[in-house]
Design a protein around this motif. Structure first.
Motif, PDB file in Angstrom:
ATOM      1  N   UNK A 111     -40.757 -67.634  74.196  1.00 22.00           N
ATOM      2  CA  UNK A 111     -40.922 -66.892  75.436  1.00 22.00           C
ATOM      3  C   UNK A 111     -40.210 -65.556  75.436  1.00 22.00           C
ATOM      4  N   UNK A 112     -39.712 -65.110  74.286  1.00 20.63           N
ATOM      5  CA  UNK A 112     -38.991 -63.846  74.202  1.00 20.63           C
ATOM      6  C   UNK A 112     -39.930 -62.723  73.794  1.00 20.63           C
ATOM      7  N   UNK A 113     -39.491 -61.500  74.113  1.00 24.01           N
ATOM      8  CA  UNK A 113     -40.250 -60.301  73.771  1.00 24.01           C
ATOM      9  C   UNK A 113     -39.316 -59.329  73.063  1.00 24.01           C
ATOM     10  N   UNK A 114     -39.803 -58.824  71.939  1.00 20.60           N
ATOM     11  CA  UNK A 114     -39.066 -57.778  71.238  1.00 20.60           C
ATOM     12  C   UNK A 114     -39.771 -56.450  71.478  1.00 20.60           C
ATOM     13  N   UNK A 115     -39.023 -55.470  71.944  1.00 23.55           N
ATOM     14  CA  UNK A 115     -39.547 -54.123  72.186  1.00 23.55           C
ATOM     15  C   UNK A 115     -38.697 -53.152  71.387  1.00 23.55           C
ATOM     16  N   UNK A 116     -39.332 -52.447  70.480  1.00 25.88           N
ATOM     17  CA  UNK A 116     -38.569 -51.520  69.665  1.00 25.88           C
ATOM     18  C   UNK A 116     -39.417 -50.840  68.614  1.00 25.88           C
ATOM     19  N   UNK A 117     -38.760 -50.502  67.509  1.00 22.15           N
ATOM     20  CA  UNK A 117     -39.397 -49.782  66.416  1.00 22.15           C
ATOM     21  C   UNK A 117     -39.676 -50.718  65.242  1.00 22.15           C
ATOM     22  N   UNK A 118     -40.803 -50.440  64.607  1.00 25.20           N
ATOM     23  CA  UNK A 118     -41.234 -51.238  63.462  1.00 25.20           C
ATOM     24  C   UNK A 118     -41.414 -50.315  62.262  1.00 25.20           C
ATOM     25  N   UNK A 119     -41.157 -50.891  61.065  1.00 22.30           N
ATOM     26  CA  UNK A 119     -41.344 -50.155  59.822  1.00 22.30           C
ATOM     27  C   UNK A 119     -41.792 -51.130  58.739  1.00 22.30           C
ATOM     28  N   UNK A 120     -42.878 -50.800  58.106  1.00 22.07           N
ATOM     29  CA  UNK A 120     -43.416 -51.637  57.028  1.00 22.07           C
ATOM     30  C   UNK A 120     -43.631 -53.080  57.483  1.00 22.07           C
ATOM     31  N   UNK A 121     -44.161 -53.239  58.698  1.00 20.03           N
ATOM     32  CA  UNK A 121     -44.535 -54.529  59.276  1.00 20.03           C
ATOM     33  C   UNK A 121     -43.340 -55.379  59.708  1.00 20.03           C
ATOM     34  N   UNK A 122     -42.132 -54.793  59.788  1.00 22.05           N
ATOM     35  CA  UNK A 122     -40.935 -55.550  60.191  1.00 22.05           C
ATOM     36  C   UNK A 122     -40.228 -54.825  61.326  1.00 22.05           C
ATOM     37  N   UNK A 123     -39.590 -55.586  62.267  1.00 25.21           N
ATOM     38  CA  UNK A 123     -38.829 -54.937  63.338  1.00 25.21           C
ATOM     39  C   UNK A 123     -37.535 -54.343  62.799  1.00 25.21           C
ATOM     40  N   UNK A 124     -37.226 -53.119  63.246  1.00 22.63           N
ATOM     41  CA  UNK A 124     -36.030 -52.432  62.749  1.00 22.63           C
ATOM     42  C   UNK A 124     -34.967 -52.242  63.826  1.00 22.63           C
ATOM     43  N   UNK A 125     -35.340 -51.830  64.990  1.00 20.08           N
ATOM     44  CA  UNK A 125     -34.384 -51.604  66.080  1.00 20.08           C
ATOM     45  C   UNK A 125     -35.096 -51.822  67.393  1.00 20.08           C
ATOM     46  N   UNK A 126     -34.400 -52.542  68.310  1.00 21.69           N
ATOM     47  CA  UNK A 126     -35.017 -52.796  69.595  1.00 21.69           C
ATOM     48  C   UNK A 126     -34.227 -53.773  70.424  1.00 21.69           C
ATOM     49  N   UNK A 127     -34.842 -54.298  71.464  1.00 22.33           N
ATOM     50  CA  UNK A 127     -34.188 -55.174  72.416  1.00 22.33           C
ATOM     51  C   UNK A 127     -35.022 -56.430  72.593  1.00 22.33           C
ATOM     52  N   UNK A 128     -34.322 -57.588  72.587  1.00 20.61           N
ATOM     53  CA  UNK A 128     -34.958 -58.870  72.886  1.00 20.61           C
ATOM     54  C   UNK A 128     -34.705 -59.207  74.347  1.00 20.61           C
ATOM     55  N   UNK A 129     -35.715 -59.625  75.041  1.00 20.26           N
ATOM     56  CA  UNK A 129     -35.571 -60.075  76.429  1.00 20.26           C
ATOM     57  C   UNK A 129     -36.330 -61.385  76.599  1.00 20.26           C
ATOM     58  N   UNK A 130     -35.915 -62.137  77.626  1.00 21.70           N
ATOM     59  CA  UNK A 130     -36.581 -63.392  77.937  1.00 21.70           C
ATOM     60  C   UNK A 130     -37.693 -63.104  78.929  1.00 21.70           C
TER      61      UNK A 130
END
Length: 305
Positions: free
Chosen positions: A255-274
């Motif tokens: 039920x979490x959401x990651x919002x941020x930057x992606x590079x080469x199909x992987x998350x690099x920097x961002x915030x996880x929220x419920x």
């Protein structure tokens, strides 16, 4: 008198006032007809003409007066020129060679076309069956598939035709809006450019995933959304079929959401929220508006102490 050159005979009285050509015809001399390249003679001959020259002239006239005929190859070539609606035309397959290099007497499967022609090329609407068993039905231009058309391919031992593509064509390649049904069960519906997925389109994968968004040269590039069969969802930017740039990913299991930057199909920097309650977390704590009464459990011991 001796020494005087005799004058040519004067024209008869009936020839006076006539043109030179008419006068010559009246005197029985050969003339050149204005409407024919051949020499014609009158039945009246000059008694002084040489008989051998007259015979050669008549033989030459007999040879040149025969009517000209078109060469046979030109007649056949005119018949072979195809234009307009024609019946089915078949192409014989190539001869099959044996291991020793000799002919086996068998031939490969040929091709056929039934439809319209223009200037000896496929033009308009027609049906083409290829030696491989593939089939195309639709529009043609200058001998190539151009316009709207449907393409089939044979499958299995029975060679049953399976629809592969329905849509636009340009110079024998998929172009414009069309739908392609892939062999593994996937299908794409959207825009094509020179045979590749390019522009907006939707691809449904064999495992149930679905991508809706931009394409570039057959790969996911630009902005798009990937909905996975397990409930996960990514919405953001892509580059060369990989997640690249800003985007958000929803994890259905937690039920979490990651919002941020992606590079080469992987998350690099961002915030996880419920984003939604976690189905695996402990039960909710009971809530009350009244506080319970507070009492001493052992009042005697508390006083003695």
């Amino acid at each position: 008198q001796a020494g005087l050159v005799p004058h040519p005979p004067a024209a008869p009285p009936l020839c006076r006032g006539l043109s030179p050509i008419s006068m010559t015809m009246a005197m029985g001399r050969p003339v050149k007809s204005p409407s024919s390249p051949f020499l014609e003679t009158m039945s009246m001959e000059d008694p002084g003409d040489d008989s051998a020259s007259a015979s050669m002239l008549r033989a030459s006239m007999a040879r040149t007066s025969r009517p000209k005929t078109e060469p046979l190859w030109r007649t056949h070539d005119a018949k072979a020129q195809k234009h307009g609606q024609r019946g089915t035309i078949y192409w014989v397959g190539k001869a099959i060679m044996g291991e020793d290099g000799s002919l086996t007497g068998q031939r490969k499967k040929g091709a056929s076309y039934h439809g319209e022609w223009g200037d000896n090329k496929k033009e308009g609407y027609g049906v083409q069956v290829y030696p491989s068993g593939e089939k195309y039905e639709g529009q043609w231009s200058s001998g190539l598939r151009n316009g709207e058309g449907t393409f089939w391919a044979p499958v299995g031992k029975a060679k049953k035709l399976r629809k592969v593509y329905v849509g636009g064509w340009l110079n024998d390649k998929r172009h414009g809006r069309g739908t392609c049904f892939f062999k593994n069960g996937e299908f794409f519906q959207g825009l094509w450019d020179q045979g590749k997925m390019h522009g907006e389109g939707t691809l449904r994968y064999a495992n149930g995933d679905m991508y809706v968004g931009d394409w570039h040269q057959g790969m996911r590039s630009g902005k798009g959304t990937l909905n996975k069969a397990n409930g996960d969802c990514y919405e953001g930017y892509w580059l060369n079929d990989k997640r690249e740039g800003s985007g958000s990913f929803f994890y259905a299991e937690s039920g979490k959401v990651f919002v941020g930057e992606w590079a080469n199909d992987l998350p690099k920097a961002g915030v996880y929220t419920q984003a939604s309650p976690n189905p695996d977390q402990a039960g909710s704590v009971a809530r009350t508006r009244e506080l319970p009464r507070v009492r001493l459990a052992l009042p005697t011991e508390g006083l003695e102490g």
